[in-house]
Scaffold this motif. Sequence first.
Motif, PDB file in Angstrom:
ATOM      1  N   LYS A  61      50.821 -19.136 -23.466  1.00  0.00           N
ATOM      2  CA  LYS A  61      50.729 -19.249 -24.921  1.00  0.00           C
ATOM      3  C   LYS A  61      49.460 -19.974 -25.368  1.00  0.00           C
ATOM      4  N   GLN A  98      46.568 -18.377 -27.762  1.00  0.00           N
ATOM      5  CA  GLN A  98      46.087 -18.970 -29.007  1.00  0.00           C
ATOM      6  C   GLN A  98      44.567 -19.166 -28.976  1.00  0.00           C
ATOM      7  N   LEU A 130      49.268 -17.737 -33.718  1.00  0.00           N
ATOM      8  CA  LEU A 130      50.573 -17.333 -33.194  1.00  0.00           C
ATOM      9  C   LEU A 130      51.732 -17.922 -33.992  1.00  0.00           C
TER      10      LEU A 130
END
Length: 343
Positions: A15, A19, A42
């Motif tokens: 993640k 980003q 996100l």
Amino acid sequence: MKLLYWLDEWLALDKDAQQSQLPMSGEDLLDDVFVKYQFVDLNKPLLFTFSPAGTNIQKQDLDSNFSPWGYRLATKQNVNIIAFQHMGKSNWFRSRNLIFFLEQLATLLTPFESRLGYGLSRGGFAVGAFAKLLQLDQVLLFHPVSTKNKTIAPWDDRPSTDLAQQFDWEGDYHDLDLGNAKGYIIYDPTNHIDRSHAKRYAQLTHLRVFGMGHGTHATYLSKFGFYKQVAVDFIRDQHIDIAQFRHQTKTLRLKEDYYQRLNHANADSSHRLGLLSTAHKVLKEEKKAHVKEHQTSIDIQPLIDIASKHQEQNPQDAKQLLEVAQQIAPDEPRIERKLQQLA
């Protein structure tokens, strides 16, 4: 289909790395549909927009500065956006290439937890038809169209329905399929076709605007920021303040220019003109009541005091000031007495 390749590689990252790859933007051309996208964060919603009728772009109109319907609005709200712009007058987002793209896209969007759909008329059909596929959470639809399948909607006898029959209305995604999506549908209940389409969106919150018509008055309503403000609230908060919405529509309907424009647009329909005339009379009475209600809260004593102060040196000015005060409070005896003194 550059977006699909990029998303496939992007999904393999964790993640934080995902980003760090943002913002990212680009565009694709899928047969007769132009797609423009931008991913910024996100943690922000991902908005899908589909263009309405009347935005009939041709390939020669596309350049680096072109933005599909709804794209700029989304970027100003700093949300993620994938905007689909149809090209040509009778396009109903039925291209097999587009549908294949959406089916592939739907499998690559897992990082986006909040997904929204926004569409008007023809664009609203596309939002409703692809809502379950794209796993939309909230939708906002104006001037609803649920399908152009004549068996499902035999009462939709608009000319656009006959034109739309060149496309497949039996295959996948030819009818609304909202999945678990909630949200709002906004329409004119006096337009019987819109009303019939709207009934098929039973799981949405229905907001009715008398006299809005179907698309005919989009430019006029946009002049007052009608669409924009509702859309901004929806995109920003995934929620519409219904009380504020009703106040806004009431304010719009109290504008004389609104009825003049509507009467002109419906000059060929005696039925619509009759409905508008009835509504206009009702709202004139509402307006009188509204003005009377506010008159009771207006303190006209300062106007009387100023008129009294200047009545000797400037009696004509004092009289005019009192006449203005009388317009605000026509039943006020203090004003009448002062006017008699100046007569």
